[in-house]
Enzyme design. Sequence first.
Site, PDB file in Angstrom:
ATOM      1  N   HIS A   1       0.736  -1.152   0.097  1.00 23.28           N
ATOM      2  CA  HIS A   1      -0.092   0.032   0.031  1.00 23.28           C
ATOM      3  C   HIS A   1       1.073   1.293  -0.151  1.00 23.28           C
ATOM      4  CE1 HIS A   1      -4.013   1.608   1.391  1.00 23.28           C
ATOM      5  NE2 HIS A   1      -3.444   2.583   0.860  1.00 23.28           N
TER       6      HIS A   1
ATOM      7  N   HIS B   1       1.452   5.048  -2.017  1.00 22.20           N
ATOM      8  CA  HIS B   1       1.079   6.156  -3.147  1.00 22.20           C
ATOM      9  C   HIS B   1       2.339   6.840  -3.650  1.00 22.20           C
ATOM     10  CE1 HIS B   1      -3.352   5.792  -2.085  1.00 22.20           C
ATOM     11  NE2 HIS B   1      -2.899   5.548  -0.779  1.00 22.20           N
TER      12      HIS B   1
ATOM     13  N   ARG C   1       1.944   8.621  -6.584  1.00 26.66           N
ATOM     14  CA  ARG C   1       1.346  10.053  -7.204  1.00 26.66           C
ATOM     15  C   ARG C   1       1.620  10.081  -8.687  1.00 26.66           C
ATOM     16  NH1 ARG C   1      -2.001  10.166  -3.267  1.00 26.66           N
ATOM     17  NH2 ARG C   1      -1.547  11.188  -1.180  1.00 26.66           N
TER      18      ARG C   1
ATOM     19  N   ASP D   1      -8.476   2.398  -3.777  1.00 15.79           N
ATOM     20  CA  ASP D   1      -8.086   3.016  -2.443  1.00 15.79           C
ATOM     21  C   ASP D   1      -8.408   4.584  -2.322  1.00 15.79           C
ATOM     22  OD1 ASP D   1      -7.044   2.676   0.287  1.00 15.79           O
ATOM     23  OD2 ASP D   1      -5.480   4.000  -0.795  1.00 15.79           O
TER      24      ASP D   1
ATOM     25  N   HIS E   1     -11.091  -0.455   0.276  1.00 17.97           N
ATOM     26  CA  HIS E   1     -10.978   0.706   1.336  1.00 17.97           C
ATOM     27  C   HIS E   1     -12.373   0.743   1.887  1.00 17.97           C
ATOM     28  CE1 HIS E   1     -10.041   5.234   2.373  1.00 17.97           C
ATOM     29  NE2 HIS E   1     -11.265   5.183   2.428  1.00 17.97           N
TER      30      HIS E   1
ATOM     31  N   HIS F   1      -5.801  -0.694   5.353  1.00 17.41           N
ATOM     32  CA  HIS F   1      -5.720   0.124   6.653  1.00 17.41           C
ATOM     33  C   HIS F   1      -6.692  -0.226   7.724  1.00 17.41           C
ATOM     34  CE1 HIS F   1      -8.414   2.368   4.103  1.00 17.41           C
ATOM     35  NE2 HIS F   1      -7.317   2.912   3.286  1.00 17.41           N
TER      36      HIS F   1
ATOM     37  N   ASN G   1      -6.915   9.162   6.620  1.00 18.22           N
ATOM     38  CA  ASN G   1      -8.114   8.449   5.982  1.00 18.22           C
ATOM     39  C   ASN G   1      -7.482   6.863   5.880  1.00 18.22           C
ATOM     40  OD1 ASN G   1     -10.330   6.994   5.123  1.00 18.22           O
ATOM     41  ND2 ASN G   1     -10.592   8.456   3.582  1.00 18.22           N
TER      42      ASN G   1
ATOM     43  N   ASP H   1       0.687   2.787   3.615  1.00 22.10           N
ATOM     44  CA  ASP H   1      -0.269   4.007   3.180  1.00 22.10           C
ATOM     45  C   ASP H   1       0.497   5.110   3.105  1.00 22.10           C
ATOM     46  OD1 ASP H   1      -2.560   4.929   2.092  1.00 22.10           O
ATOM     47  OD2 ASP H   1      -3.659   4.862   4.068  1.00 22.10           O
TER      48      ASP H   1
ATOM     49  N   HIS I   1       2.002  14.490   0.103  1.00 28.84           N
ATOM     50  CA  HIS I   1       0.940  15.794  -0.248  1.00 28.84           C
ATOM     51  C   HIS I   1       1.986  16.925  -0.142  1.00 28.84           C
ATOM     52  CE1 HIS I   1      -2.850  13.918  -0.097  1.00 28.84           C
ATOM     53  NE2 HIS I   1      -2.698  13.605   0.964  1.00 28.84           N
TER      54      HIS I   1
END
Length: 446
Positions: free
Chosen positions: A62, A64, A66, A156, A183, A236, A282, A309, A313
């Site tokens: 899991h 990200h 981007r 997700d 999710h 998660h 989240n 996860d 950002h």
Amino acid sequence: MTTQAYLITGGTTPDGVRNDVLLDAGEVLAVGADATAQAVERSAEHVDATGRIVLPGLVDLHTHLREPGREDAETVETGTRAAAMGGFTSVHAMANSTPVADTAGVVEQVWQLGREAGWCDVHPVGAVTVGLAGEKLAELGAMAASRAQVRMFSDDGICVWDPVLMRRALEYVKSFDGFIAQHAQEPRLTDGAQMNESELSSVLGLPGWPAVAEESIIARDVLLADHVGSRLHVCHVSTAGSVEIIRWAKSRGIQVTAEVTPHHLLLTEELVRSYDPVFKVNPPLRREADVMALREGLADGTIDTVGTDHAPHPAEAKQCEWSVAAMGMTGLETALPVIQQSMVDTGLLDWAGVARVMSMTPAIIAGLTDQGLVSAEGVLQSSVPANITVYDPRETRVVDPEQHTTKSRNSPYRGMTLPGRVTDVFLHGHRVVADACLATPRRASS
């Protein structure tokens, strides 16, 4: 490709035995006395691992990354550099990019970017539905048949809330031994939610996110998975009630696996009192009782894996008021230290257990054939791919996100003292991290 042989000396393998480990030609050639004997004839470079743990390379189901589309937050290059620094030799890149990874073309792009970067293996996760819109199935078969060989599918960030669509997805992926990673979030129960629903959310004046929003979807989905005889993976997990539902499902032989994030094993909703959006995530940070239940669930095997996860950002998405801030935290570079603090130092897991939940089990779930595995007892074996992480549990350091390799700085551990440090990482026998610094990437042939 010419390879350098390495002899890792003085380290302790997951079974608790001090062993030398010989790597050459992309494989673990020998462990123990045989390794030392063969190292001379191979002109092996020595890597001193005295006092350190020699683990199979970590696998994250899991992550990200981007890219494509949100390169301001992360790229495959920067994300996999961070993964390597965290001890990961394999990561699964979630589908919520821009464009969404819902076609063979996009997943192949991500897969190729991972090969070109060369810091760890990148396995794209395909979207379950077109555009993550929850209306019709994406090109699941085409993504499975692509060069990326996708086996894991997830929307997700958004729940596949339609039970008919979820059933169809579970039925479809069964034909090529794929699985759906859900999710679990009932959207009607979390509309406008900002944090865990509790007495604290009332005090802080933030709309609550009830535990039942997660638990009701998990309960529905394990029944659907049982009905169609397919595989379900729960992303998660964050509540004590979710752990109990998964434990019940496993007792009935339902094909369900589950993951927990490092931050849900260590952090609680109390941190939200600061209104610092770095703690907005989240699913949300939960109660202390949930944290304890998650730890017990991971220790007893109800929860199968640790998934970071990792959700980078840009600064403007987090340095703003809570209600409009993005949800998510970085986690690749701090995962192993957090697991040491929450699970190993508390006596809930030994290092064989860490190898199980962070390498062996996620690799088995994902069907990886290129990941060196340990035995059920945590014994590092020869004749497996040389994906190795060397970790020093004795170090302590104050977390400074400005020093992290990831492109983003939204780490919830800023200023915290965490134990341990990854010192060396070998990807298919190539040393990508040396002495706690990035070395050189492994360039795969096309």
